[in-house]
Each structure stands twice: as structure tokens, then as C-alpha cells.
Design an enzyme around this catalytic site. Structure first.
Site, PDB file in Angstrom:
ATOM      1  N   HIS A  88       0.816  -1.224   0.000  1.00 22.24           N
ATOM      2  CA  HIS A  88       0.000   0.000   0.000  1.00 22.24           C
ATOM      3  C   HIS A  88       0.845   1.267   0.000  1.00 22.24           C
ATOM      4  CE1 HIS A  88       0.399   0.017   4.537  1.00 22.24           C
ATOM      5  NE2 HIS A  88       0.388   1.318   4.322  1.00 22.24           N
ATOM      6  N   ASP A 102       0.044  -7.518   1.534  1.00 20.27           N
ATOM      7  CA  ASP A 102       0.506  -6.133   1.702  1.00 20.27           C
ATOM      8  C   ASP A 102       2.016  -6.050   1.845  1.00 20.27           C
ATOM      9  OD1 ASP A 102       0.502  -3.419   1.878  1.00 20.27           O
ATOM     10  OD2 ASP A 102      -0.848  -3.283   3.603  1.00 20.27           O
ATOM     11  N   SER A 149       4.611   2.278   8.231  1.00 22.90           N
ATOM     12  CA  SER A 149       4.294   1.180   7.320  1.00 22.90           C
ATOM     13  C   SER A 149       5.492   0.801   6.463  1.00 22.90           C
ATOM     14  CB  SER A 149       3.135   1.582   6.401  1.00 22.90           C
ATOM     15  OG  SER A 149       1.952   1.773   7.132  1.00 22.90           O
TER      16      SER A 149
END
Length: 201
Positions: free
Chosen positions: A38, A69, A146
Site C-alpha cells: 500500500h 501487503d 508502514s
């Protein structure tokens, strides 16, 4: 070990659908960086990796898995010691969350990482339900973490951060287990560019 691993943690920068995107990543092999799908979704041809000393190099995706992901980037000329995977254990372990939260300076925060477990969730695009493995994280996970690693005291990767807890005021989040990252690295071994798909929003 944590300090040494920090030198192998990088910032991911790009643009997708006209908007700037930012996240973290870590060096898995010479010229190879792991991050989240992402973080790089929709960044075709406009993707940079920035080291701790501010050097920026163009990157291209060589693996992109929105289901788990995770993405793997190829960065020519990138220097830095690759991080190793921590041995798998069926118990909670102490560690440190490394990355560039809120697009700010490098940051390290204490954490605890639980063993991977299969849960019903969504993929990198918020589509679901999908059954996927996750590693629960206790600690301060913020936007921009992230793709960064959570490492143990020897600087070995326990998991790769992909999301903070959605509960208001909660301190914690979730990581991509090492087994799924290993699969992505194997898929990226040929070094061929792959699409980063559409934007996530």
C-alpha cells in the site's frame, strides 16, 4: 543491534494519482528493499528510496502482493547492511519499531511482537474479507511506520509493520510475518519490474 538495524532502515517516497506518498522500508539484500504494497501502490516510474544520510535513489518494484501487503523494490547502488530474519518462535518477543513516522526523522520505539496468526481482514486496497497471516504488535505504530521493520535486540527482523490499530487511543498494530516476506523476496529474485497496481485511494 537496534542501532545497527536503524542504519538499514530507509524512507520510501513517491507520488500516486497526483498525491505524495511516504512510508518506511528495510534493506533485505544488496540493492533490495522490503516495504508494504500500500505504500508504493500506483507509483509507477515515480518512486524513491532515501537512506538515513539523506541520499535518494530511484527504485522499481520487483514484487507486489496486495493480498499480504508486501512489496520488494530494486534500488541500484543502494548501500547498507542487509537485515537478517529472526528465528521463528511461538511466543511473544521484545523488539523495536523502526521507521520514519509522520514523514519525520528516524524513530525507534519499544515494542512486543506476538506469533503470527491467521485472521480475517482486508487486503492493501481495503477489499475483503480475506484470510491472511498477521503478527500482532504492541507499541506506538504511526502513519509512516508502514513497511519498516520491528527488530529484536540483535537487529534481526521480527515482522514488517503494515498497519496501526484502528481502535481510538490504542497503541499497537500489525505486521507482515517473515514467511510472507520471504515469499515476496523469492518472487523478486529475477529482478524483473512489476506493476504497482492502481492507487489505494
Amino acid at each position: 543491534g537496534v542501532q545497527a538495524a536503524g542504519a538499514s532502515t530507509v524512507r520510501i517516497l513517491g507520488a500516486a494519482c497526483g498525491l505524495g506518498v511516504q512510508g518506511s522500508g528495510w534493506i533485505a539484500a544488496p540493492g533490495v528493499v522490503v516495504t508494504n504494497a500500500h505504500v508504493v501502490a500506483g507509483t509507477e516510474g515515480d518512486l524513491l528510496v532515501e537512506t538515513r544520510d539523506g541520499e535518494r535513489r530511484p527504485a522499481r518494484a520487483t514484487a507486489f502482493d496486495p493480498g499480504d501487503d508486501v512489496a520488494v523494490l530494486r534500488v541500484e547502488g543502494l548501500e547498507g547492511a542487509p537485515l537478517a530474519f529472526a528465528p521463528e518462535r511461538e511466543s511473544e518477543r521484545s523488539g523495536a519499531i523502526l521507521g520514519f513516522p509522520l514523514n519525520g526523522p528516524f524513530d525507534a520505539r519499544a515494542a512486543r511482537v506476538g506469533p503470527a496468526q491467521a485472521v480475517i481482514s482486508q487486503d492493501a486496497y481495503g477489499r475483503g474479507p480475506v484470510r491472511r497471516p498477521m503478527s500482532p504488535i504492541r507499541g506506538l505504530v504511526r502513519k509512516g511506520n508502514s513497511g519498516g521493520p520491528v527488530v529484536d535486540g540483535e537487529g534481526r527482523v521480527l515482522t514488517t509493520v503494515f498497519a496501526g490499530s484502528a481502535e481510538p487511543g490504542a497503541r499497537g498494530g500489525f505486521g507482515v510475518p517473515n514467511a510472507e516476506v520471504r515469499e515476496a523476496l523469492a518472487a523478486a529474485a529475477a529482478g524483473r519490474p512489476v506493476s504497482t497496481g492502481p492507487c489505494t485511494a
